[in-house]
Design a protein around this motif. Structure first.
Motif, PDB file in Angstrom:
ATOM      1  N   ALA A   1      77.782  20.643 -45.530  1.00  0.00           N
ATOM      2  CA  ALA A   1      77.397  19.469 -46.237  1.00  0.00           C
ATOM      3  C   ALA A   1      76.088  19.065 -46.228  1.00  0.00           C
ATOM      4  O   ALA A   1      75.862  18.439 -46.910  1.00  0.00           O
ATOM      5  N   GLY A   2      75.509  19.758 -45.169  1.00  0.00           N
ATOM      6  CA  GLY A   2      74.168  19.413 -44.828  1.00  0.00           C
ATOM      7  C   GLY A   2      73.801  18.012 -44.311  1.00  0.00           C
ATOM      8  O   GLY A   2      72.665  17.341 -44.507  1.00  0.00           O
ATOM      9  N   VAL A   3      74.753  17.766 -43.326  1.00  0.00           N
ATOM     10  CA  VAL A   3      74.875  16.389 -42.700  1.00  0.00           C
ATOM     11  C   VAL A   3      74.702  16.499 -41.090  1.00  0.00           C
ATOM     12  O   VAL A   3      75.454  17.632 -40.822  1.00  0.00           O
ATOM     13  N   SER A   4      74.795  15.652 -40.399  1.00  0.00           N
ATOM     14  CA  SER A   4      75.102  15.794 -39.112  1.00  0.00           C
ATOM     15  C   SER A   4      76.491  15.570 -38.535  1.00  0.00           C
ATOM     16  O   SER A   4      77.106  14.845 -39.474  1.00  0.00           O
ATOM     17  N   LYS A   5      77.073  15.885 -37.505  1.00  0.00           N
ATOM     18  CA  LYS A   5      78.304  15.914 -37.239  1.00  0.00           C
ATOM     19  C   LYS A   5      78.682  14.322 -36.956  1.00  0.00           C
ATOM     20  O   LYS A   5      79.797  13.763 -37.434  1.00  0.00           O
ATOM     21  N   GLY A   6      77.576  13.704 -36.411  1.00  0.00           N
ATOM     22  CA  GLY A   6      77.826  12.219 -36.405  1.00  0.00           C
ATOM     23  C   GLY A   6      78.051  11.392 -37.823  1.00  0.00           C
ATOM     24  O   GLY A   6      78.799  10.401 -37.921  1.00  0.00           O
ATOM     25  N   THR A   7      77.208  11.830 -38.635  1.00  0.00           N
ATOM     26  CA  THR A   7      77.511  11.356 -39.978  1.00  0.00           C
ATOM     27  C   THR A   7      78.593  11.533 -40.531  1.00  0.00           C
ATOM     28  O   THR A   7      79.614  10.832 -41.074  1.00  0.00           O
ATOM     29  N   LEU A   8      79.239  12.788 -40.421  1.00  0.00           N
ATOM     30  CA  LEU A   8      80.374  13.477 -40.882  1.00  0.00           C
ATOM     31  C   LEU A   8      81.642  12.520 -40.300  1.00  0.00           C
ATOM     32  O   LEU A   8      82.623  11.947 -40.981  1.00  0.00           O
ATOM     33  N   TYR A   9      81.587  12.141 -39.133  1.00  0.00           N
ATOM     34  CA  TYR A   9      82.662  11.266 -38.463  1.00  0.00           C
ATOM     35  C   TYR A   9      82.466   9.876 -38.986  1.00  0.00           C
ATOM     36  O   TYR A   9      83.349   9.119 -38.656  1.00  0.00           O
ATOM     37  N   ALA A  10      81.383   9.271 -39.338  1.00  0.00           N
ATOM     38  CA  ALA A  10      81.046   7.936 -39.629  1.00  0.00           C
ATOM     39  C   ALA A  10      81.936   7.751 -40.806  1.00  0.00           C
ATOM     40  O   ALA A  10      82.279   6.673 -41.447  1.00  0.00           O
ATOM     41  N   TYR A  11      82.138   8.979 -41.856  1.00  0.00           N
ATOM     42  CA  TYR A  11      82.987   8.718 -43.029  1.00  0.00           C
ATOM     43  C   TYR A  11      84.299   9.056 -42.881  1.00  0.00           C
ATOM     44  O   TYR A  11      85.160   8.740 -43.433  1.00  0.00           O
ATOM     45  N   PHE A  12      84.672  10.080 -41.998  1.00  0.00           N
ATOM     46  CA  PHE A  12      86.075  10.746 -42.050  1.00  0.00           C
ATOM     47  C   PHE A  12      86.330  10.864 -40.426  1.00  0.00           C
ATOM     48  O   PHE A  12      85.866  11.263 -39.495  1.00  0.00           O
ATOM     49  N   ASN A  13      87.534  10.122 -39.953  1.00  0.00           N
ATOM     50  CA  ASN A  13      87.875  10.365 -38.359  1.00  0.00           C
ATOM     51  C   ASN A  13      88.337  11.719 -38.067  1.00  0.00           C
ATOM     52  O   ASN A  13      88.340  11.862 -36.888  1.00  0.00           O
ATOM     53  N   SER A  14      88.795  12.531 -39.084  1.00  0.00           N
ATOM     54  CA  SER A  14      89.437  13.783 -38.662  1.00  0.00           C
ATOM     55  C   SER A  14      89.579  14.842 -39.737  1.00  0.00           C
ATOM     56  O   SER A  14      89.101  14.291 -40.983  1.00  0.00           O
ATOM     57  N   LYS A  15      89.739  15.969 -39.525  1.00  0.00           N
ATOM     58  CA  LYS A  15      89.726  16.770 -40.426  1.00  0.00           C
ATOM     59  C   LYS A  15      90.818  16.902 -41.346  1.00  0.00           C
ATOM     60  O   LYS A  15      90.503  16.950 -42.653  1.00  0.00           O
ATOM     61  N   ASP A  16      92.037  16.277 -40.978  1.00  0.00           N
ATOM     62  CA  ASP A  16      93.133  16.193 -41.788  1.00  0.00           C
ATOM     63  C   ASP A  16      92.738  15.066 -43.108  1.00  0.00           C
ATOM     64  O   ASP A  16      93.218  14.951 -43.953  1.00  0.00           O
TER      65      ASP A  16
END
Length: 215
Positions: free
Chosen positions: A48-63
């Motif tokens: 996605a071209g984002v940091s892991k922190g940014t990813l978790y800011a939008y979604f709490n988990s993979k599911d």
């Protein structure tokens, strides 16, 4: 000053929506390539071209992320698909809807997503429910409402529109789609889809077609 604040809020909202879309687009490609179990949040962040922190800011988990992809995948396509033909008779409407439905289900991306969902559902039932609600249930519910209207107009004799809607979808899938989903064939052509749907419509109309009025 108030208008400037509103503009900033709107801009932030748009940026958030764009970032969310960026993440789901990257995640979709990872899920379809690696499967649900094989996909990691690290891989998704990278794609996605984002940091892991940014990813978790939008979604709490993979599911949770995968569920968002599923619901987003079907939101617009389901609405477009469930616009029913008004020209012609009940048979024409069913034929048109059935061909568009099976064509959509047979697209490589759609069937690949279905396979990933099936593999993930045992561990994450809510993922399966999301797929079911956003796709099959939505379509069957809209079709049932259309069948009820045709019943009221006398075009069909459908005592249980909801059951009949599910039966129609199953009839249209039958031979062609199941072979595709389970990898027996690599693709199906338009002619095969039309033939399968036509056979399904034939059976459906024999069961639910309104009795012919005597001339």
């Amino acid at each position: 000053m108030e208008s400037e604040a509103l503009e900033r809020e709107a801009g932030a909202s748009n940026d958030g929506s764009a970032k969310r879309r960026q993440i789901t687009d990257g995640a979709r490609s990872v899920f379809l390539t690696a499967g649900f179990d094989g996909a990691s949040m690290n891989d998704i962040a990278r794609a996605a071209g984002v940091s892991k922190g940014t990813l978790y800011a939008y979604f709490n988990s993979k599911d949770e992320l995968f569920e968002a992809i599923i619901r987003g995948e079907f939101a617009q396509s389901a609405e477009r698909l469930c616009v029913f033909r008004r020209e012609g008779d009940a048979r024409d409407m069913l034929m048109d809807f059935g061909v568009r439905l099976i064509s959509r289900m047979s697209e490589p991306g759609t069937r690949a997503l279905a396979r990933v969902v099936l593999a993930a559902t045992e561990k994450f039932p809510h993922v399966g429910r999301a797929f079911y609600e956003a796709g099959p249930l939505y379509g069957a519910t809209r079709l049932a409402a259309e069948l009820e209207n045709l019943e009221k107009s006398g075009a069909l004799k459908v005592p249980d529109p909801e059951r009949a809607a599910w039966q129609f979808v199953d009839l249209c899938q039958s031979y062609v789609y199941k072979r595709l989903l389970f990898g027996v064939v690599d693709s199906i052509g338009r002619e095969d889809i039309e033939a399968s749907v036509e056979a399904g419509v034939d059976v459906f109309m024999k069961a639910y077609g309104a009795p012919q009025r005597p001339v």
